[in-house]
Design an enzyme around this catalytic site. Structure first.
Site, PDB file in Angstrom:
ATOM      1  CB  THR A  12       3.689   0.967 -11.832  1.00  0.00           C
ATOM      2  OG1 THR A  12       4.828   0.322 -11.264  1.00  0.00           O
ATOM      3  CG2 THR A  12       2.794  -0.090 -12.454  1.00  0.00           C
ATOM      4  CB  SER A 234       9.170   2.308  -0.159  1.00  0.00           C
ATOM      5  OG  SER A 234       8.560   3.577  -0.096  1.00  0.00           O
ATOM      6  CE  LYS A 235       5.458   3.259  -7.116  1.00  0.00           C
ATOM      7  NZ  LYS A 235       5.139   2.655  -8.406  1.00  0.00           N
ATOM      8  NE  ARG A 236       2.897   4.921  -2.751  1.00  0.00           N
ATOM      9  CZ  ARG A 236       3.164   3.682  -3.143  1.00  0.00           C
ATOM     10  NH1 ARG A 236       3.978   2.922  -2.436  1.00  0.00           N
ATOM     11  NH2 ARG A 236       2.636   3.204  -4.241  1.00  0.00           N
ATOM     12  NE  ARG A 237      10.788   4.177   3.745  1.00  0.00           N
ATOM     13  CZ  ARG A 237      10.179   3.009   3.961  1.00  0.00           C
ATOM     14  NH1 ARG A 237       9.160   2.932   4.764  1.00  0.00           N
ATOM     15  NH2 ARG A 237      10.608   1.914   3.367  1.00  0.00           N
TER      16      ARG A 237
END
Ligand code: GLU
Length: 469
Positions: A12, A234-237
């Site tokens: 993902t 986190s992969k977003r941050r």
């Protein structure tokens, strides 16, 4: 029983550094036992998976050198998962339920109890079709205990585990069932994975038992990895993709060494070790429970040390992607092996990551140097810079073009002598010359660099700088 472990990433996103640590611990356990390391791509979530991320996982694993003995794709095993669901149904371990989410929630509110499914359809004898999903009937009494090498033996009261869905109304088998079926059928003996999976492990164990899996695997739920604010990476941050680190020029062996340390260290407490040493010394029992801090500054320091420790030929070889390959900031023909060879030992001392290498040598490889405006403005500030450049231009037209450390250093001596006369200390005398010639205020040692650059090109750049004043 032969040790069989698996690394089971979901494609993902790009492979996460936490995933690499999980893969590493699994790989080490397999290698030290002479067992098998299985790579299982858990790609059943069609909405979130992408093929390029599957390729990305394979490439990342190859880059760090974690080779697998078997590779499976969960999506290719859908009929095995469906067959397992049918076996559970045939054994009376499941039932069909067509309650809508809102009904489930409304009943929970009425009960005043915790949210979750209340077993409403358990004995209603409903069949499949329409909105009906297949639920697994969990025991009402007793506890399910996870035997975990890292966590001890957390026990979960079965009454708190709702009858969970194993097959959705659209026929799709839920992830937890697929996960258990694959582990049983692949003979997995140790499940070493992220801590975030611990809460669903009781469901895993109930399914394992219901499917007649035999002795359950040994679990090791690895501590979370946090950033400097103590937040879960986190992969977003946070920069978490392994390939970011690869492209920045971290060495794969350093990534493994550093990631291993987030959660484990050798018995003697040393921080630097090879993969072979880890295979010899690793024990799952020694993995810590507390969150591990992913400290990029420390990783950088490790990497700089490892770069400096390389033989210079090896350093040059490792730099190739940034010099001649896809990451080079210039066309391939700009690269000059001999020029780089002359600078390599100096550059090697001064970079923490390999992507810093091009900026250290671009002034030697490119015909036009792009001068950084701010660096130049700062270096060119003193009024004495104009006469300095005039006199340096004059002196360096004649001076022997060589740099011999500790003995004769004609370039250096003449520059500093001129600077002295004009009231510029060594730093201030060097700054405009460096900025004019290399384009920047920092870089490899100046006089060695000038020797490699040659008299003509040096004087051209100094003249251009003088004109710019
Ligand atoms: N596919 C899961 C994940 O990527 C791993 C599940 C497991 O290791 O059991 O988070």
């Amino acid at each position: 029983m032969p040790v069989r472990v698996r690394f089971a990433p979901s494609p993902t996103g790009f492979l996460h550094v936490g995933g690499v640590r999980t893969a590493l611990y699994n790989w080490v356990v397999a290698r030290q036992a002479g067992g098998a390391f299985v790579l299982r791509i858990e790609d059943t979530d069609e909405a979130r998976n992408r093929e390029e991320w599957v390729t990305g996982i394979d490439e990342a694993m190859r880059w760090v050198g974690l080779d697998w003995d078997e590779r499976h794709r969960q999506s290719e095993r859908a009929d095995r998962h469906a067959a397992a669901a049918e076996r559970l149904a045939a054994a009376g371990r499941t039932y069909w339920c067509d309650c809508a989410r809102e009904e489930v929630d409304a009943r929970a509110r009425e009960r005043g109890g915790p949210p979750g499914y209340d077993g409403h359809c358990r004995d209603l004898g409903k069949g499949p079709g329409g909105d009906a999903a297949l639920r697994f009937r969990t025991p009402d009494e007793g506890t399910t205990t996870v035997v975990d090498v890292v966590r001890g033996e957390p026990a979960f009261p079965n009454a708190g585990i709702e009858d969970f869905v194993v097959v959705r109304s659209n026929g799709k088998v839920m992830f937890v069932l697929a996960n258990v079926v694959d582990d049983i059928e692949m003979g997995i003996t140790h499940v070493i994975r992220a801590e975030e999976h611990l809460p669903t492990t009781p469901k895993y164990l109930l399914l394992w038992e219901a499917l007649g899996g035999g002795a359950p695997p040994v679990f090791a739920h690895l501590p979370v990895i946090v950033n400097e604010k103590r937040q879960k990476l986190s992969k977003r941050r946070d920069p978490v993709a392994l390939e970011l680190y690869r492209d920045e020029g971290y060495l794969p062996e350093v990534m493994l060494n550093y990631l291993a340390l987030i959660g484990w260290s050798p018995p003697d407490g040393r921080e630097r070790f090879t993969l072979a040493e880890m295979v010899a010394e690793f024990r799952l029992e020694d993995v810590g429970k507390s969150p591990g801090f992913f400290d990029v500054a420390k990783l950088r320091a490790f990497n700089g040390d490892a770069i400096r420790a390389l033989p210079v030929e090896e350093f040059t070889a490792r730099c190739q992607p940034w010099l001649t390959g896809p990451l080079a900031p210039w066309p391939p023909e700009a690269y000059d092996e001999q020029v780089f060879a002359a600078m390599a030992p100096l550059v090697q001392e001064r970079v923490a990551v390999l992507s810093e290498v091009p900026a250290m040598v671009d002034f030697l490889l490119l015909s036009d140097v792009r001068v950084d405006e701010d660096d130049w403005a700062r270096a060119a500030k003193p009024e004495a810079v104009a006469p300095l450049l005039d006199r340096v231009l004059e002196a360096w037209a004649e001076v022997p073009w060589e740099h011999v450390a500790d003995e004769r250093e004609p370039l250096k001596d003449s520059l500093f002598a001129i600077g002295d006369e004009l009231g510029l200390n060594r730093k201030r005398a060097q700054a405009p010359v460096r900025a004019a010639v290399t384009g920047r205020s920092v870089g490899p040692p100046l006089f060695e660099s000038l020797v490699v650059l040659g008299r003509e090109r040096t004087l051209d750049r100094l003249r251009a700088a003088r004109a710019r004043l």
